[in-house]
Design a protein around this motif. Structure first.
Motif, PDB file in Angstrom:
ATOM      1  N   PHE A 133      28.294  36.652  42.483  1.00 20.31           N
ATOM      2  CA  PHE A 133      27.054  35.957  42.832  1.00 20.31           C
ATOM      3  C   PHE A 133      26.524  35.260  41.587  1.00 20.31           C
ATOM      4  O   PHE A 133      26.619  35.789  40.483  1.00 20.31           O
ATOM      5  CB  PHE A 133      25.984  36.928  43.339  1.00 20.31           C
ATOM      6  CG  PHE A 133      26.331  37.634  44.605  1.00 20.31           C
ATOM      7  CD1 PHE A 133      25.903  37.149  45.831  1.00 20.31           C
ATOM      8  CD2 PHE A 133      27.084  38.800  44.582  1.00 20.31           C
ATOM      9  CE1 PHE A 133      26.222  37.806  47.014  1.00 20.31           C
ATOM     10  CE2 PHE A 133      27.405  39.466  45.751  1.00 20.31           C
ATOM     11  CZ  PHE A 133      26.981  38.974  46.972  1.00 20.31           C
ATOM     12  N   VAL A 144      27.936  32.321  46.019  1.00 21.55           N
ATOM     13  CA  VAL A 144      28.538  33.598  46.383  1.00 21.55           C
ATOM     14  C   VAL A 144      30.029  33.347  46.528  1.00 21.55           C
ATOM     15  O   VAL A 144      30.459  32.302  47.026  1.00 21.55           O
ATOM     16  CB  VAL A 144      27.928  34.167  47.683  1.00 21.55           C
ATOM     17  CG1 VAL A 144      28.041  33.184  48.845  1.00 21.55           C
ATOM     18  CG2 VAL A 144      28.586  35.488  48.048  1.00 21.55           C
ATOM     19  N   TRP A 185      30.982  44.092  42.451  1.00 12.69           N
ATOM     20  CA  TRP A 185      30.487  42.720  42.410  1.00 12.69           C
ATOM     21  C   TRP A 185      29.973  42.407  41.016  1.00 12.69           C
ATOM     22  O   TRP A 185      29.531  43.299  40.288  1.00 12.69           O
ATOM     23  CB  TRP A 185      29.417  42.475  43.468  1.00 12.69           C
ATOM     24  CG  TRP A 185      27.994  42.771  43.096  1.00 12.69           C
ATOM     25  CD1 TRP A 185      27.105  41.897  42.515  1.00 12.69           C
ATOM     26  CD2 TRP A 185      27.261  43.986  43.304  1.00 12.69           C
ATOM     27  NE1 TRP A 185      25.873  42.497  42.352  1.00 12.69           N
ATOM     28  CE2 TRP A 185      25.951  43.783  42.825  1.00 12.69           C
ATOM     29  CE3 TRP A 185      27.601  45.226  43.844  1.00 12.69           C
ATOM     30  CZ2 TRP A 185      24.974  44.768  42.876  1.00 12.69           C
ATOM     31  CZ3 TRP A 185      26.632  46.217  43.895  1.00 12.69           C
ATOM     32  CH2 TRP A 185      25.339  45.977  43.414  1.00 12.69           C
TER      33      TRP A 185
END
Length: 215
Positions: A133, A144, A185
């Motif tokens: 992100f 994203v 992430w």
């Protein structure tokens, strides 16, 4: 199949519909031209990414002459966005992109601060993480991305899109599924997008965005 694909969300530049928050500064026609300028600029950044393929995902009339000009000039496909809220449309785009590509980055057309280097760094983050992100300075995010097998589409569920807590809500969704930041992430340095007249003035002053042709 490409190693990296960049999908760009945009809107048909129809006066009175596109970039309406810029109308007080630019008028309806001027706001539509600003939409064109930013879309063209983002296509320049994305198509300069070595080894990448690019597509333009359009809300509104995908046959709009400007969008078709973009398609021909940059050799990209114009794809209609599906119905639904922003999260549903992003999830659909990423799923479809990952069916054909190893990694997909999705960004908007109104992020003139985004450079080809920023895109390359986000793509590289997917060497180690499932998703990536780029947060927005206003609390949302402007990019994203996911690698094949790594997409967690539930992070788009029940998010209050357009609010100041979009990125915070997304982090909560991922953490609730046992994801850890930095491992599952990664987040890139925050950038800003163009929503207001002040943002557009900033874009002209601080980026390579051109307010006039060639678009």
């Amino acid at each position: 199949m490409s190693v990296i694909h960049v999908a760009i969300f945009t809107r048909a530049p129809v006066a009175g519909v596109a970039k309406t928050r810029l109308i007080p500064l630019l008028g309806a026609e001027g706001a539509a031209r600003a939409q064109q300028a930013m879309t063209w600029h983002m296509l320049e950044m994305a198509t300069a990414l070595p080894g990448a393929t690019v597509s333009l995902w359009c809300a509104g009339d995908v046959a709009h002459p400007f969008l078709q000009r973009c398609s021909a000039h940059f050799h990209v496909e114009c794809v209609p966005q599906c119905d639904g809220d922003l999260g549903m449309r992003m999830a659909d785009c990423l799923r479809r992109g990952l069916a054909l590509n190893e990694r997909v980055l999705l960004t908007g057309s109104d992020v003139p601060a985004m450079t080809t280097t920023d895109l390359a760094q986000a793509a590289a983050a997917l060497d180690h993480a499932r998703m990536v992100f780029t947060p927005a300075e206003d609390g949302g995010y402007v990019l994203v991305g996911a690698r094949r097998g790594g997409l967690e589409a539930a992070c788009f569920d029940d998010v209050m899109w357009g609010g100041a807590d979009v990125m915070a809500q997304t982090r909560q969704r991922l953490a609730a599924r046992g994801w850890r930041t930095g491992r599952d992430w990664r987040e890139m340095p925050a950038l800003w997008d163009v929503d207001t007249p002040a943002d557009f003035a900033r874009a002209l002053a601080e980026t390579r965005l051109r307010a006039g042709p060639p678009y």
